[in-house]
Design a protein around this motif. Structure first.
Motif, short mmCIF file in Angstrom:
data_model
loop_
_atom_site.label_atom_id
_atom_site.label_comp_id
_atom_site.label_asym_id
_atom_site.label_seq_id
_atom_site.Cartn_x
_atom_site.Cartn_y
_atom_site.Cartn_z
N THR A 1 30.49 5.68 -31.13
CA THR A 1 29.09 5.33 -30.85
C THR A 1 28.48 4.66 -32.06
OG1 THR A 1 28.25 7.48 -31.63
CG2 THR A 1 28.84 7.29 -29.29
N VAL A 2 27.58 3.74 -31.80
CA VAL A 2 26.88 3.01 -32.87
C VAL A 2 25.40 2.97 -32.54
CG1 VAL A 2 28.88 1.59 -33.49
CG2 VAL A 2 27.30 0.80 -31.72
N ALA A 3 24.59 2.83 -33.58
CA ALA A 3 23.15 2.73 -33.37
C ALA A 3 22.79 1.40 -32.72
CB ALA A 3 22.41 2.90 -34.69
N SER A 4 23.52 0.35 -33.12
CA SER A 4 23.34 -0.98 -32.52
C SER A 4 24.65 -1.73 -32.66
CB SER A 4 22.20 -1.74 -33.21
OG SER A 4 22.47 -1.93 -34.58
N VAL A 5 24.86 -2.71 -31.79
CA VAL A 5 26.12 -3.43 -31.78
C VAL A 5 26.08 -4.54 -32.84
CG1 VAL A 5 27.82 -4.64 -30.36
CG2 VAL A 5 26.34 -2.92 -29.33
N ARG A 6 26.22 -4.12 -34.08
CA ARG A 6 26.24 -5.05 -35.22
C ARG A 6 27.65 -5.14 -35.78
NH1 ARG A 6 21.50 -5.02 -38.93
NH2 ARG A 6 23.09 -4.57 -40.51
N LEU A 7 27.92 -6.24 -36.47
CA LEU A 7 29.24 -6.44 -37.02
C LEU A 7 29.64 -5.33 -37.98
CD1 LEU A 7 31.71 -8.29 -37.16
CD2 LEU A 7 30.55 -9.61 -38.93
N ASP A 8 28.72 -4.93 -38.86
CA ASP A 8 29.07 -3.89 -39.84
C ASP A 8 29.36 -2.55 -39.17
OD1 ASP A 8 26.44 -3.47 -39.13
OD2 ASP A 8 25.64 -3.43 -41.17
N SER A 9 28.66 -2.25 -38.08
CA SER A 9 28.90 -1.00 -37.37
C SER A 9 30.26 -1.00 -36.69
CB SER A 9 27.81 -0.77 -36.31
OG SER A 9 26.53 -0.65 -36.90
N LEU A 10 30.64 -2.13 -36.09
CA LEU A 10 31.94 -2.22 -35.43
C LEU A 10 33.08 -2.16 -36.44
CD1 LEU A 10 31.27 -4.94 -32.70
CD2 LEU A 10 31.30 -2.45 -32.44
N PHE B 1 36.65 -6.73 -29.79
CA PHE B 1 35.52 -5.95 -29.28
C PHE B 1 35.58 -5.97 -27.75
CE2 PHE B 1 30.80 -6.05 -28.19
CZ PHE B 1 30.71 -4.67 -28.12
N GLU B 2 35.81 -4.80 -27.17
CA GLU B 2 36.00 -4.72 -25.72
C GLU B 2 34.69 -4.62 -24.95
OE1 GLU B 2 38.70 -5.43 -24.59
OE2 GLU B 2 40.26 -4.86 -26.00
N GLY B 3 33.65 -4.09 -25.60
CA GLY B 3 32.36 -4.03 -24.91
C GLY B 3 31.65 -2.70 -25.08
N CYS B 4 30.50 -2.61 -24.43
CA CYS B 4 29.64 -1.42 -24.55
C CYS B 4 29.71 -0.57 -23.28
CB CYS B 4 28.18 -1.85 -24.76
SG CYS B 4 27.92 -2.94 -26.16
N GLY B 5 29.40 0.71 -23.47
CA GLY B 5 29.31 1.62 -22.35
C GLY B 5 27.90 2.17 -22.23
N SER B 6 27.81 3.42 -21.90
CA SER B 6 26.50 4.05 -21.71
C SER B 6 25.89 4.47 -23.03
CB SER B 6 26.67 5.26 -20.79
OG SER B 6 27.58 6.19 -21.39
N ARG B 7 24.65 4.89 -22.98
CA ARG B 7 23.96 5.42 -24.16
C ARG B 7 24.05 6.95 -24.15
NH1 ARG B 7 20.56 2.34 -27.32
NH2 ARG B 7 20.31 0.17 -26.64
N LYS C 1 21.25 10.84 -27.76
CA LYS C 1 20.57 10.45 -29.01
C LYS C 1 20.32 8.94 -29.06
CE LYS C 1 22.36 14.30 -31.74
NZ LYS C 1 23.08 14.72 -32.98
N ASN C 2 20.48 8.29 -27.91
CA ASN C 2 20.22 6.86 -27.76
C ASN C 2 21.17 5.97 -28.56
OD1 ASN C 2 18.70 4.98 -26.30
ND2 ASN C 2 17.45 4.49 -28.12
N ARG C 3 22.38 6.49 -28.83
CA ARG C 3 23.40 5.66 -29.46
C ARG C 3 24.24 4.98 -28.36
NH1 ARG C 3 24.50 6.34 -34.84
NH2 ARG C 3 26.74 5.93 -34.57
N ILE C 4 24.83 3.87 -28.72
CA ILE C 4 25.57 3.07 -27.74
C ILE C 4 27.07 3.36 -27.85
CG2 ILE C 4 26.05 0.73 -26.92
CD1 ILE C 4 23.49 -0.12 -28.46
N THR C 5 27.70 3.65 -26.74
CA THR C 5 29.15 3.84 -26.72
C THR C 5 29.84 2.49 -26.71
OG1 THR C 5 28.88 5.88 -25.44
CG2 THR C 5 31.09 4.89 -25.48
N VAL C 6 30.78 2.28 -27.64
CA VAL C 6 31.49 1.00 -27.72
C VAL C 6 33.01 1.26 -27.80
CG1 VAL C 6 29.60 -0.24 -28.84
CG2 VAL C 6 31.32 0.91 -30.24
N THR C 7 33.78 0.24 -27.43
CA THR C 7 35.23 0.32 -27.49
C THR C 7 35.78 -0.92 -28.19
OG1 THR C 7 35.29 1.51 -25.37
CG2 THR C 7 37.37 0.55 -26.17
N VAL C 8 36.72 -0.70 -29.12
CA VAL C 8 37.41 -1.82 -29.77
C VAL C 8 38.91 -1.58 -29.65
CG1 VAL C 8 35.52 -2.20 -31.42
CG2 VAL C 8 37.45 -0.74 -32.07
N SER C 9 39.66 -2.66 -29.63
CA SER C 9 41.13 -2.58 -29.62
C SER C 9 41.63 -3.11 -30.96
CB SER C 9 41.73 -3.41 -28.48
OG SER C 9 41.39 -2.85 -27.23
N LYS C 10 42.16 -2.21 -31.78
CA LYS C 10 42.62 -2.59 -33.11
C LYS C 10 44.10 -2.98 -33.07
CE LYS C 10 42.95 -0.70 -37.81
NZ LYS C 10 42.74 0.53 -38.63
#
Length: 266
Positions: free
Chosen positions: A186-195, A246-252, A255-264
């Motif tokens: 989860t990230v607070a916002s979908v920013r490059l540094d967060s990913l 970056f695969e995309g975002c999911g639900s919040r 705590k209003n954080r965004i669920t994200v998925t990446v493939s490393k």
């Protein structure tokens, strides 16, 4: 002094790209660059369009290739082909794919990317004439300029203590898909540094320095803003660390954080 040299190198490379584009336009042929690293690709793709005379299609042997050749294609060829867009299958890129494998698997060492690259460069071949090296088990696939393919096939007989041979593989038959590790968080916002912090399990503070230090590329283009927001499907490369998609975002979350998925890539 280093910055001055870098700027000079960038200007020389820009001039080379413009010359290749002009030649393609004037002679009505396709011209090609050498294999370009991420920084060189960024210089190419950020050139003002009014400085170029042709379109550009880049390819490195497979879809996710990091090192790629650029083909400068005049509009006249598109008219001749009857196409608005051209893909790698339309363009005879001047490189070959070679599979390097041990002569005797029983006595083969475990060789790394660095081992394969060092052995090829020790033949006197410049890095700009070589593309990606894909290591898989006890063998590797390497992309080299066609003028160098015979050198590698004929002269590369040993890597460290392992006897090897190099045989050409048709590029059209390669369908390489890099292995990936799916990472969710989860990230607070979908920013490059967060990913980056999620993908590389590191602090945003450390990774901010990499972004500002011009070591991070998105789809081959340099990005120096920490707040840059990648789109779904973007490939992020960090020099010296690796890359992820970056695969995309999911639900919040509550705590209003965004669920994200990446493939490393691993």
């Amino acid at each position: 002094m280093q910055d001055t040299n870098n700027e000079k190198d960038a200007l020389l490379l820009e001039k080379r790209f413009i010359d290749l584009s002009r030649t393609a336009y004037q002679r009505d042929i396709i011209t090609y660059s050498d294999f370009l690293n991420l920084n060189e690709q960024n210089i190419l793709h950020t050139l003002p369009k009014d400085k170029l005379f042709t379109r550009i299609v880049s390819f490195g042997g497979y879809d996710a290739a990091e090192r790629q050749m650029a083909a400068f294609i005049p509009d006249a060829l598109y008219l001749r082909w009857g196409k608005k867009e051209a893909g790698p299958e339309d363009i005879d890129y001047p490189f070959r794919a070679l599979k390097i494998a041990p002569l005797n698997k029983k006595f083969a060492e475990e060789l790394s990317h660095r081992d394969y690259l060092g052995a090829v460069l020790n033949l006197g071949i410049e890095r700009s004439k070589t593309g990606d090296i894909l290591v898989s088990g006890d063998s590797a696939l390497i992309f080299v300029h066609r003028d160098m393919a015979a050198v590698v096939s004929g002269e590369l007989t040993r890597i460290r203590h392992t006897s090897v041979r190099a045989d050409e593989v048709p590029v059209s038959e390669i369908s390489y898909q890099p292995a990936c590790e799916e990472i969710r968080g989860t990230v607070a916002s979908v920013r490059l540094d967060s990913l980056l912090a999620l993908a590389f399990s590191s602090s945003r503070t450390r990774l901010t320095g990499l972004i500002e230090g011009a070591k991070v590329y998105v789809n081959g283009r340099l990005v120096t803003s920490n707040g840059y927001q990648p789109a779904e499907g973007d490939v992020v490369s960090v020099r010296g660390m690796g890359k992820f998609r970056f695969e995309g975002c999911g639900s919040r979350t509550r705590k209003n954080r965004i669920t994200v998925t990446v493939s490393k890539y691993i």
